[in-house]
Design an enzyme around this catalytic site. Structure first.
Site, PDB file in Angstrom:
ATOM      1  N   LYS A  42     -25.422  -5.045 -23.188  1.00  0.00           N
ATOM      2  CA  LYS A  42     -24.383  -5.589 -22.302  1.00  0.00           C
ATOM      3  C   LYS A  42     -23.289  -6.252 -23.136  1.00  0.00           C
ATOM      4  O   LYS A  42     -23.486  -6.516 -24.329  1.00  0.00           O
ATOM      5  CB  LYS A  42     -25.009  -6.589 -21.323  1.00  0.00           C
ATOM      6  CG  LYS A  42     -25.721  -7.758 -21.989  1.00  0.00           C
ATOM      7  CD  LYS A  42     -26.605  -8.499 -20.981  1.00  0.00           C
ATOM      8  CE  LYS A  42     -27.265  -9.694 -21.636  1.00  0.00           C
ATOM      9  NZ  LYS A  42     -28.276 -10.314 -20.766  1.00  0.00           N
ATOM     10  N   ARG A 139     -32.034 -17.123 -10.718  1.00  0.00           N
ATOM     11  CA  ARG A 139     -30.751 -16.430 -10.905  1.00  0.00           C
ATOM     12  C   ARG A 139     -30.695 -15.257  -9.932  1.00  0.00           C
ATOM     13  O   ARG A 139     -29.976 -15.310  -8.957  1.00  0.00           O
ATOM     14  CB  ARG A 139     -30.603 -15.977 -12.372  1.00  0.00           C
ATOM     15  CG  ARG A 139     -29.240 -15.393 -12.676  1.00  0.00           C
ATOM     16  CD  ARG A 139     -28.981 -15.213 -14.160  1.00  0.00           C
ATOM     17  NE  ARG A 139     -29.821 -14.185 -14.778  1.00  0.00           N
ATOM     18  CZ  ARG A 139     -29.710 -13.809 -16.060  1.00  0.00           C
ATOM     19  NH1 ARG A 139     -28.795 -14.376 -16.835  1.00  0.00           N
ATOM     20  NH2 ARG A 139     -30.499 -12.877 -16.564  1.00  0.00           N
ATOM     21  N   HIS A 169     -37.318 -12.324 -15.754  1.00  0.00           N
ATOM     22  CA  HIS A 169     -36.598 -12.789 -16.942  1.00  0.00           C
ATOM     23  C   HIS A 169     -37.006 -14.219 -17.283  1.00  0.00           C
ATOM     24  O   HIS A 169     -37.075 -15.077 -16.423  1.00  0.00           O
ATOM     25  CB  HIS A 169     -35.087 -12.708 -16.673  1.00  0.00           C
ATOM     26  CG  HIS A 169     -34.240 -12.927 -17.894  1.00  0.00           C
ATOM     27  ND1 HIS A 169     -34.486 -12.293 -19.095  1.00  0.00           N
ATOM     28  CD2 HIS A 169     -33.147 -13.694 -18.109  1.00  0.00           C
ATOM     29  CE1 HIS A 169     -33.571 -12.666 -19.984  1.00  0.00           C
ATOM     30  NE2 HIS A 169     -32.752 -13.525 -19.414  1.00  0.00           N
ATOM     31  N   ARG A 225     -37.438  -6.036 -23.523  1.00  0.00           N
ATOM     32  CA  ARG A 225     -35.975  -5.889 -23.569  1.00  0.00           C
ATOM     33  C   ARG A 225     -35.428  -6.700 -24.745  1.00  0.00           C
ATOM     34  O   ARG A 225     -35.378  -7.920 -24.702  1.00  0.00           O
ATOM     35  CB  ARG A 225     -35.356  -6.390 -22.263  1.00  0.00           C
ATOM     36  CG  ARG A 225     -35.898  -5.694 -21.007  1.00  0.00           C
ATOM     37  CD  ARG A 225     -35.165  -6.162 -19.766  1.00  0.00           C
ATOM     38  NE  ARG A 225     -35.227  -7.590 -19.553  1.00  0.00           N
ATOM     39  CZ  ARG A 225     -36.208  -8.223 -18.887  1.00  0.00           C
ATOM     40  NH1 ARG A 225     -37.201  -7.545 -18.344  1.00  0.00           N
ATOM     41  NH2 ARG A 225     -36.166  -9.534 -18.744  1.00  0.00           N
ATOM     42  N   TYR A 269       0.228 -26.060 -37.098  1.00  0.00           N
ATOM     43  CA  TYR A 269       0.679 -26.695 -35.851  1.00  0.00           C
ATOM     44  C   TYR A 269       0.148 -28.125 -35.697  1.00  0.00           C
ATOM     45  O   TYR A 269      -1.024 -28.378 -35.976  1.00  0.00           O
ATOM     46  CB  TYR A 269       0.176 -25.911 -34.633  1.00  0.00           C
ATOM     47  CG  TYR A 269       0.868 -24.595 -34.401  1.00  0.00           C
ATOM     48  CD1 TYR A 269       2.254 -24.527 -34.230  1.00  0.00           C
ATOM     49  CD2 TYR A 269       0.142 -23.414 -34.323  1.00  0.00           C
ATOM     50  CE1 TYR A 269       2.876 -23.305 -33.990  1.00  0.00           C
ATOM     51  CE2 TYR A 269       0.757 -22.192 -34.081  1.00  0.00           C
ATOM     52  CZ  TYR A 269       2.127 -22.148 -33.916  1.00  0.00           C
ATOM     53  OH  TYR A 269       2.747 -20.959 -33.686  1.00  0.00           O
ATOM     54  N   CYS A 316      -4.314 -20.889 -35.831  1.00  0.00           N
ATOM     55  CA  CYS A 316      -3.268 -20.393 -34.927  1.00  0.00           C
ATOM     56  C   CYS A 316      -3.802 -19.151 -34.202  1.00  0.00           C
ATOM     57  O   CYS A 316      -4.940 -18.757 -34.396  1.00  0.00           O
ATOM     58  CB  CYS A 316      -2.015 -20.009 -35.709  1.00  0.00           C
ATOM     59  SG  CYS A 316      -1.477 -21.252 -36.889  1.00  0.00           S
ATOM     60  N   MET A 317      -2.956 -18.528 -33.403  1.00  0.00           N
ATOM     61  CA  MET A 317      -3.404 -17.339 -32.675  1.00  0.00           C
ATOM     62  C   MET A 317      -3.767 -16.196 -33.639  1.00  0.00           C
ATOM     63  O   MET A 317      -4.730 -15.476 -33.415  1.00  0.00           O
ATOM     64  CB  MET A 317      -2.330 -16.873 -31.688  1.00  0.00           C
ATOM     65  CG  MET A 317      -2.822 -15.776 -30.760  1.00  0.00           C
ATOM     66  SD  MET A 317      -1.561 -15.157 -29.658  1.00  0.00           S
ATOM     67  CE  MET A 317      -1.451 -16.463 -28.456  1.00  0.00           C
ATOM     68  N   ASP A 318      -2.981 -16.077 -34.716  1.00  0.00           N
ATOM     69  CA  ASP A 318      -3.149 -14.912 -35.592  1.00  0.00           C
ATOM     70  C   ASP A 318      -3.349 -15.247 -37.065  1.00  0.00           C
ATOM     71  O   ASP A 318      -3.479 -14.333 -37.887  1.00  0.00           O
ATOM     72  CB  ASP A 318      -1.911 -14.005 -35.500  1.00  0.00           C
ATOM     73  CG  ASP A 318      -1.355 -13.971 -34.101  1.00  0.00           C
ATOM     74  OD1 ASP A 318      -2.043 -13.428 -33.231  1.00  0.00           O
ATOM     75  OD2 ASP A 318      -0.257 -14.530 -33.875  1.00  0.00           O
TER      76      ASP A 318
HETATM   77  C1  PLP Z   1     -29.400 -10.570 -21.434  1.00  0.00           C
HETATM   78  C2  PLP Z   1     -30.740 -10.246 -20.947  1.00  0.00           C
HETATM   79  C3  PLP Z   1     -31.759  -9.861 -21.824  1.00  0.00           C
HETATM   80  C4  PLP Z   1     -31.618  -9.948 -23.318  1.00  0.00           C
HETATM   81  O1  PLP Z   1     -31.759 -11.292 -23.717  1.00  0.00           O
HETATM   82  P1  PLP Z   1     -31.829 -11.694 -25.254  1.00  0.00           P
HETATM   83  O2  PLP Z   1     -32.095 -13.149 -25.265  1.00  0.00           O
HETATM   84  O3  PLP Z   1     -30.491 -11.376 -25.844  1.00  0.00           O
HETATM   85  O4  PLP Z   1     -32.905 -10.872 -25.856  1.00  0.00           O
HETATM   86  C5  PLP Z   1     -32.962  -9.416 -21.293  1.00  0.00           C
HETATM   87  N1  PLP Z   1     -33.147  -9.397 -19.955  1.00  0.00           N
HETATM   88  C6  PLP Z   1     -32.207  -9.797 -19.077  1.00  0.00           C
HETATM   89  C7  PLP Z   1     -32.497  -9.762 -17.616  1.00  0.00           C
HETATM   90  C8  PLP Z   1     -30.977 -10.252 -19.535  1.00  0.00           C
HETATM   91  O5  PLP Z   1     -30.053 -10.666 -18.665  1.00  0.00           O
END
Ligand code: PLP
Length: 376
Positions: A42, A139, A169, A225, A269, A316-318
């Protein structure tokens, strides 16, 4: 990279494919045999470039996980072929395109199930989905109790749906005290048993995130995951360093200008830095417009010719300026390492996060499109 080619780039992030592979292999080696891995890509692969990361880690993973429908569809457009799971809820009008592309949504309400089913029936394609279960984070997900079991029965009864997977999760798996995590795992396990008693048996249950993988919590289901650990970063500094990870991303630039600044003059700045004595100052062509944090003003350091050089004045920005009074060799064209190693010195993501007040995950995600990613 050749000196010449490097100098053409104002700034770039170097991503080590070998490090990504090493991290996947190291995690795999620590897991019980036969557990599948999903690569979490993601937010453009935590800033590493989602499609490229998917290609590199393809040999190790059964699934890719993203957060949004657009992310999943973009991976398909770029030719990424394995199953993709969207970890967050998606607007119902996306379901048809997801089903056609073999993308699995997370489902946990009857409305979602109804829309997914309607789209599946219209297309004549069975739609695989993963049931999101809330074991304490609050969540998303249906509750891991009797109400959740009843809801799961309703959801799975909709026509043309395939109850492929189920997940929860962790929200505190990166701490020393894993009591909460154990409670979450137990809830999930009990919920899984309760569903099985109703004849509902998803094929792929998955619980552990990176912290779970590294602590071996929630790793005895069908899949894990891997997010941040895939990129070689520990979810928290207090994590047990059971698996040796290698950071995949480093950030580089080149000095554009070097000059002497007399004592008493201000730099950048706001004049927040005033030279107490004469200084040699180098200009680095990177800024918050690239996602490099402005909060590193007067605080951050970069590496030039293997030495630490402090940022003078505001970012700065750049562009920003650094002190090269002690680095005689510094000259226009000198390589600058903003994150990563040069000689015996190393600037870690943890250091940058700490000094800038950003979370390490956030730091990665903030590096934006203006920073080309180079895979080597
Ligand atoms: C982002 C996410 C992960 C990965 O989490 P990490 O801490 O980066 O390993 C796994 N499962 C769900 C549901 C997430 O939102």
């Amino acid at each position: 990279m050749q000196q010449e080619e490097r100098e053409k780039r104002r700034v770039y992030a170097k991503i080590s494919k070998a490090a990504l592979c090493h991290n996947m292999e190291a995690m795999q080696a620590s897991l019980p045999a036969g557990i599948k891995m999903a690569g979490v890509v993601k937010a453009d692969g935590y800033g590493h470039g989602a499609a490229s990361v998917c290609e590199v880690i393809a040999p190790y993973v059964a699934f890719y996980c993203v957060a949004a429908a657009e992310e999943a569809l973009e991976l398909r457009e770029k030719g990424i072929e394995k199953p993709i799971l969207i970890l967050g809820p998606v607007p119902g009008d996306n379901y048809a395109s997801l089903i056609r592309a073999g993308i699995r949504p997370s489902i946990f309400t009857e409305e979602q199930a109804a829309s997914l089913s309607t789209a599946a029936v219209a297309l004549g394609i069975r739609a695989p989905f993963h049931l999101a279960v809330d074991t304490g984070m609050n969540r998303i997900g249906l509750r891991a109790d009797e109400t959740g079991v009843a809801l799961a029965e309703k959801i799975t009864a909709y026509p043309m749906l395939d109850f492929e997977g189920m997940f929860t999760h962790f929200y505190r798996a990166d701490e020393w005290d894993l009591e909460t995590t154990e409670r979450q795992t137990a809830r999930f396990r009990n919920f899984k048993t309760a569903l099985a008693e109703k004849g509902l048996k998803p094929r792929i249950c998955h619980v552990a995130n990176s912290a779970g993988i590294l602590n071996l919590h929630g790793t005895d289901f069908d899949m894990v995951r891997a997010g941040i650990a895939l990129y070689g970063i520990y979810p928290a500094e207090e994590m047990a360093h059971t698996v040796r990870l290698k950071p995949a991303l480093s950030l580089h630039s080149t000095v554009t200008y070097v000059k002497e600044v007399p004592a008493g003059e201000a730099i950048s700045y706001g004049g927040t830095y005033v030279a107490a004595s004469a200084k040699r100052v180098a200009t680095v062509p990177v800024g918050y417009g690239d996602g490099y944090p402005r909060s590193l003003s007067n605080k951050g350091e970069v590496l030039i010719h293997g030495k630490r050089c402090r940022i003078l004045g505001r970012v700065c920005m750049d562009q920003f300026m650094v002190d090269v009074s002690e680095v005689r060799e510094a000259a226009p064209g000198s390589p600058v390492t903003l994150l990563g190693a040069d000689g015996n010195e190393r600037i870690t993501l943890e250091e940058l996060a700490e000094k800038s007040g950003r979370f390490p995950y956030e730091f990665m995600c903030c590096l934006n499109r203006r920073v080309p990613r180079i895979y080597c």
